[in-house]
Design an enzyme around this catalytic site. Structure first.
Site, PDB file in Angstrom:
ATOM      1  CG  ASP A   1      -1.821   1.187   1.327  1.00  0.00           C
ATOM      2  OD1 ASP A   1      -1.631   2.154   0.555  1.00  0.00           O
ATOM      3  OD2 ASP A   1      -2.729   1.180   2.186  1.00  0.00           O
TER       4      ASP A   1
ATOM      5  CE1 TYR B   1      -3.378  10.078 -12.765  1.00  0.00           C
ATOM      6  CE2 TYR B   1      -3.467  11.643 -14.582  1.00  0.00           C
ATOM      7  CZ  TYR B   1      -3.028  10.442 -14.050  1.00  0.00           C
ATOM      8  OH  TYR B   1      -2.217   9.625 -14.794  1.00  0.00           O
TER       9      TYR B   1
END
Length: 261
Positions: A73, A164
């Site tokens: 992660d 983004y």
């Protein structure tokens, strides 16, 4: 979170097929660009750690290439350090890190929530910072290492996926500034893919093709990663798009104002 390092194949400590090639860590290696990079590097003789949050896909790629799988992660600093440590345990060194893991933006300006904004930044920006920080002690001890940060053409041009694009712009700043302060022998560069045929693009693929856009196979971006690794420079920003060779982009260099006339 439990992370289980798993080296597959028959290579022992020398890695895939008994080779003693360079050692590479690829984040987001379970699919899309990451899996193409892992396969390409393995075919070129590298011993590869496939790091991904998706254990099923990540292990499948590692099995295929005879590499090491580590569940990762990227938003957790301790996971990044563990991925590097497990790579060192398996192969004895780390030469290359391809920091590729990323997600599309989960909100925009009109549907903004702090939680969804942070979820995007945690992967697309913080995850790369954590990956870089995990690699640097090893690279400093070795006196060498190369990092390829996968940004995006949305890090060079405006995009309607606002956050983004924000994160991908920030990655270019991270690369250029890091290159100024890292010791000789440690290289860090950014690669900015254009449109790539990955699951993230799938919902928009038909409309993009109908609009005349060219979409690159993920393998072309993997070739570009090898090109960047072989180039030898640091602090560079590269673009890779369908039908084009990887090309350098020269961001502006603004001199500070001084009292001299």
């Amino acid at each position: 979170m439990t992370r289980t390092g798993r080296r597959t194949g028959t290579g022992g400590r020398t890695g895939t097929g008994g080779r003693a090639g360079p050692v590479a860590l690829v984040t987001g290696g379970g699919g899309g660009i990451g899996s193409a990079v892992a396969r390409r590097l393995a075919r070129s003789g590298a011993r590869v750690t496939v790091a991904d949050l998706d254990a099923v896909r990540g292990r499948a790629v590692a099995d295929e290439i005879g590499g090491l799988f580590v569940r990762l992660d990227v938003t957790r600093p301790e996971d990044n350090h563990a991925a590097v440590a497990e790579t060192i345990s398996a192969y004895g060194r780390l030469d290359v890190a391809v920091l590729n893991a990323g997600v599309p933006g989960s909100c925009g300006l009109d549907d903004f929530t702090a939680e969804r904004y942070r979820a995007t930044m945690a992967v697309d920006l913080d995850g790369v910072v954590h990956g870089l920080q995990a690699c640097l002690p090893v690279f400093r001890a070795q006196g060498s290492g190369s990092v390829v940060v996968v940004s995006s053409i949305a890090g060079l041009s405006p995009s309607p996926d606002v956050f983004y694009s924000t994160a991908k712009h920030a990655l270019i700043g991270l690369v250029r500034s890091s290159a100024l302060v890292l010791a000789d022998g440690i290289r860090v560069n950014a690669l900015c893919p254009g449109l790539v045929d990955t699951p993230i693009l799938a919902p928009f693929r038909r409309s993009l093709v109908d609009a005349g856009c060219r979409i690159a196979p993920a393998g072309l971006i993997a070739e570009a990663v090898e090109h960047v690794l072989a180039d030898g420079r640091t602090g560079q920003v590269w673009v890779a798009q369908a039908g084009q060779a990887p090309s350098l982009v020269e961001p502006p260099h603004i001199a500070l104002a001084t009292t001299e006339r």
